[in-house]
Design an enzyme around this catalytic site. Structure first.
Site, mmCIF file in Angstrom:
data_model
loop_
_atom_site.group_PDB
_atom_site.id
_atom_site.type_symbol
_atom_site.label_atom_id
_atom_site.label_comp_id
_atom_site.label_asym_id
_atom_site.label_seq_id
_atom_site.Cartn_x
_atom_site.Cartn_y
_atom_site.Cartn_z
ATOM 1 N N GLY A 133 0.838 -1.180 0.000
ATOM 2 C CA GLY A 133 0.000 0.000 0.000
ATOM 3 C C GLY A 133 0.877 1.235 0.000
ATOM 4 O O GLY A 133 2.102 1.142 0.179
ATOM 5 N N TYR A 134 0.242 2.380 -0.173
ATOM 6 C CA TYR A 134 0.975 3.637 -0.284
ATOM 7 C C TYR A 134 0.531 4.628 0.778
ATOM 8 O O TYR A 134 -0.656 4.938 0.899
ATOM 9 C CB TYR A 134 0.782 4.235 -1.690
ATOM 10 C CG TYR A 134 1.481 3.394 -2.713
ATOM 11 C CD1 TYR A 134 2.808 3.637 -3.030
ATOM 12 C CD2 TYR A 134 0.853 2.306 -3.308
ATOM 13 C CE1 TYR A 134 3.480 2.831 -3.939
ATOM 14 C CE2 TYR A 134 1.511 1.499 -4.207
ATOM 15 C CZ TYR A 134 2.825 1.769 -4.514
ATOM 16 O OH TYR A 134 3.493 0.956 -5.399
ATOM 17 N N LEU A 135 1.509 5.121 1.539
ATOM 18 C CA LEU A 135 1.257 6.209 2.476
ATOM 19 C C LEU A 135 1.206 7.524 1.716
ATOM 20 O O LEU A 135 0.526 8.458 2.119
ATOM 21 C CB LEU A 135 2.341 6.246 3.558
ATOM 22 C CG LEU A 135 2.355 5.021 4.483
ATOM 23 C CD1 LEU A 135 3.632 4.974 5.300
ATOM 24 C CD2 LEU A 135 1.130 5.027 5.385
#
Length: 155
Positions: free
Chosen positions: A28-30
């Site tokens: 996932g991407y912050l």
């Protein structure tokens, strides 16, 4: 800390018989803006935090910093990530003097298979296997951060 890689679509699944290693990947991407991506990844039983910069004009080179983190911390960080995770299996295949990493995507990106090869320079030559298709190195639609927001199934 500069990553040089080229990306290609994969035309068939014969690469699987040549793989010497494979791992499940959840990520996932912050932050998934083109100028900087901050990625959390669980690969097999290990966790990673990766920061990538904007790509060069050719799309082949960009800053990359990656550190292994405890998998339990990676799981907690995945909860904080932006909407739209990536799930895939990565196959590693030796071809000539290089290793191709071939990602078979699932979920919202089902049907997409991308091969990547890391190089020492943008002009380095390499052997191309018969399952390698169209080059998509400079096409941002094939970046994982883009796919997390604009899934392949919606194209």
């Amino acid at each position: 800390m500069i990553e040089i890689e080229r990306k290609f679509l994969v035309t068939n699944t014969t690469f699987k018989t040549k793989a010497f290693k494979q791992n499940s990947i959840a990520q996932g991407y912050l932050s998934a803006v083109p100028e900087r991506t901050v990625r959390v990844r669980i690969k097999g039983d290990k966790g990673f935090l990766t920061i990538k910069g904007i790509s060069s004009a050719s799309g082949m080179s960009r800053f990359e910093w990656e550190k292994e983190i405890p998998v339990d911390e990676a799981k907690k960080l995945l909860i904080l990530c932006e909407k739209g995770g990536i799930n895939k299996t990565r196959f590693e295949i030796k071809v000539g003097h290089h290793i191709f990493e071939v990602d078979e995507f699932y979920g919202e990106n089902e049907g997409l298979i991308i091969a990547e090869i890391e190089l020492a320079s943008e002009t380095e030559t390499f052997e191309k296997p018969d399952w390698l298709g169209e080059e998509v190195t400079n096409d941002e639609r094939y970046y994982n951060a883009y796919l997390s927001k604009h899934p392949f199934k919606n194209w």
